[in-house]
Design a protein around this motif. Structure first.
Motif, PDB file in Angstrom:
ATOM      1  N   VAL A  96       0.843  -1.209   0.000  1.00  0.00           N
ATOM      2  CA  VAL A  96       0.000   0.000   0.000  1.00  0.00           C
ATOM      3  C   VAL A  96       0.872   1.252   0.000  1.00  0.00           C
ATOM      4  CG1 VAL A  96      -1.583   1.360   1.430  1.00  0.00           C
ATOM      5  CG2 VAL A  96      -2.065  -1.050   1.005  1.00  0.00           C
ATOM      6  N   SER A  97       1.925   1.250   0.815  1.00  0.00           N
ATOM      7  CA  SER A  97       2.816   2.418   0.901  1.00  0.00           C
ATOM      8  C   SER A  97       3.587   2.657  -0.386  1.00  0.00           C
ATOM      9  CB  SER A  97       3.813   2.246   2.045  1.00  0.00           C
ATOM     10  OG  SER A  97       3.140   2.222   3.267  1.00  0.00           O
ATOM     11  N   LYS A 106      -6.205   5.940  -0.545  1.00  0.00           N
ATOM     12  CA  LYS A 106      -5.219   5.057   0.079  1.00  0.00           C
ATOM     13  C   LYS A 106      -5.885   4.296   1.218  1.00  0.00           C
ATOM     14  CE  LYS A 106      -0.771   4.945   2.386  1.00  0.00           C
ATOM     15  NZ  LYS A 106       0.348   5.723   2.918  1.00  0.00           N
ATOM     16  N   PRO A 107      -5.800   2.968   1.172  1.00  0.00           N
ATOM     17  CA  PRO A 107      -6.405   2.173   2.250  1.00  0.00           C
ATOM     18  C   PRO A 107      -5.769   2.483   3.597  1.00  0.00           C
ATOM     19  CG  PRO A 107      -5.815   0.802   0.377  1.00  0.00           C
ATOM     20  CD  PRO A 107      -5.223   2.145   0.130  1.00  0.00           C
ATOM     21  N   LYS A 108      -6.596   2.566   4.603  1.00  0.00           N
ATOM     22  CA  LYS A 108      -6.121   2.838   5.953  1.00  0.00           C
ATOM     23  C   LYS A 108      -5.442   1.587   6.524  1.00  0.00           C
ATOM     24  CE  LYS A 108      -7.991   6.901   6.020  1.00  0.00           C
ATOM     25  NZ  LYS A 108      -7.181   7.986   5.592  1.00  0.00           N
ATOM     26  N   LEU A 114      -7.645  -5.426   9.426  1.00  0.00           N
ATOM     27  CA  LEU A 114      -8.930  -6.137   9.519  1.00  0.00           C
ATOM     28  C   LEU A 114      -9.114  -7.109   8.360  1.00  0.00           C
ATOM     29  CD1 LEU A 114     -11.373  -3.328  10.715  1.00  0.00           C
ATOM     30  CD2 LEU A 114     -10.553  -5.300  12.036  1.00  0.00           C
ATOM     31  N   LEU A 115      -8.701  -6.707   7.167  1.00  0.00           N
ATOM     32  CA  LEU A 115      -8.805  -7.600   6.011  1.00  0.00           C
ATOM     33  C   LEU A 115      -7.933  -8.846   6.205  1.00  0.00           C
ATOM     34  CD1 LEU A 115      -8.777  -4.955   3.163  1.00  0.00           C
ATOM     35  CD2 LEU A 115     -10.596  -6.638   3.562  1.00  0.00           C
ATOM     36  N   VAL A 159     -15.465   0.480   8.914  1.00  0.00           N
ATOM     37  CA  VAL A 159     -14.165   0.926   8.402  1.00  0.00           C
ATOM     38  C   VAL A 159     -14.221   1.093   6.884  1.00  0.00           C
ATOM     39  CG1 VAL A 159     -11.695   0.346   8.316  1.00  0.00           C
ATOM     40  CG2 VAL A 159     -13.027  -0.177  10.354  1.00  0.00           C
ATOM     41  N   PHE A 160     -15.201   0.474   6.256  1.00  0.00           N
ATOM     42  CA  PHE A 160     -15.384   0.642   4.810  1.00  0.00           C
ATOM     43  C   PHE A 160     -15.482   2.117   4.439  1.00  0.00           C
ATOM     44  CE2 PHE A 160     -17.940   1.060   0.990  1.00  0.00           C
ATOM     45  CZ  PHE A 160     -17.308   0.178   0.116  1.00  0.00           C
ATOM     46  N   ASP A 161     -16.065   2.905   5.329  1.00  0.00           N
ATOM     47  CA  ASP A 161     -16.269   4.330   5.053  1.00  0.00           C
ATOM     48  C   ASP A 161     -15.025   5.185   5.272  1.00  0.00           C
ATOM     49  OD1 ASP A 161     -18.939   3.770   4.490  1.00  0.00           O
ATOM     50  OD2 ASP A 161     -19.558   4.105   6.569  1.00  0.00           O
ATOM     51  N   SER A 162     -13.907   4.565   5.675  1.00  0.00           N
ATOM     52  CA  SER A 162     -12.720   5.357   6.016  1.00  0.00           C
ATOM     53  C   SER A 162     -11.914   5.807   4.795  1.00  0.00           C
ATOM     54  CB  SER A 162     -11.817   4.577   6.981  1.00  0.00           C
ATOM     55  OG  SER A 162     -11.300   3.417   6.367  1.00  0.00           O
TER      56      SER A 162
END
Length: 193
Positions: A96-97, A106-108, A114-115, A159-162
């Motif tokens: 991700v980074s 960018k995914p938190k 959690l995934l 967390v989907f909404d993050s």
């Protein structure tokens, strides 16, 4: 009092993320500062959940919940076995980074954790890392289609909404269309650099 000495002031970046969080970056080190009244910070998990119910999960409570999220992730990693779980989290966070993301896409970090835990919860325990990577990307698409990734430390927090998932799920689709070994090898080579 906190005092910070910097080699070059131009390397320091301070950004207000939300009304309740301050993001500080310095030489590729990122830190989120989350000011919270001490009484709230010292809540046990049950009292925290009762407070969430009482106040309908206002934004400031997510800051208080960070402590419970960290404990939840640590406990789950220990439950699944630290080596494989930590390795998969590390690989995915590094990936991700290394990507360039559009704003808010960018995914938190917590979403990645959690995934990975969802993947580990649906494994036999003897899968190789490439199989876990395959399952991770499949899980991204499942979460994207359901539009729900619940924070198990605070079940009112989706967390989907993050962040925006479109770009992340596009990566998942394209990676799954390739041979997962190609992705795995490129990821490992990228991490060696």
């Amino acid at each position: 009092m906190l005092q910070v000495v910097l080699a070059k002031e131009s390397d320091l970046k301070i950004q207000l993320q939300t009304r309740f969080a301050l993001h500080v970056s310095y030489n590729r080190i990122d830190v989120d500062l989350l000011p919270v009244p001490l009484k709230l910070l010292n809540m046990d998990h049950q009292t925290f959940l009762q407070t969430v119910d009482r106040y309908s999960n206002p934004d400031w409570l997510s800051v208080v919940g960070a402590k419970h999220q960290v404990k939840f992730i640590r406990d789950e990693i220990n439950r699944f076995g630290t080596d494989r779980t930590n390795r998969l989290i590390q690989l995915m966070k590094c990936w991700v980074s290394s990507q360039r993301w559009s704003k808010h896409n960018k995914p938190k970090s917590y979403a990645i954790e959690l995934l990975v835990l969802r993947v580990m919860n649906n494994t036999e325990g003897n899968e190789k890392i490439l199989e876990l990577l395959q399952k991770f990307w499949n899980e991204v698409l499942v979460v994207r289609s359901n539009e729900e990734l619940l924070d198990l430390a605070n079940t009112r927090n989706n967390v989907f909404d993050s962040f925006e998932w479109d770009e992340f799920s596009q990566h998942a689709s394209s990676i799954l269309q390739e041979d997962i070994r190609v992705f795995g090898n490129s990821l490992v080579n990228e991490l060696r650099v």
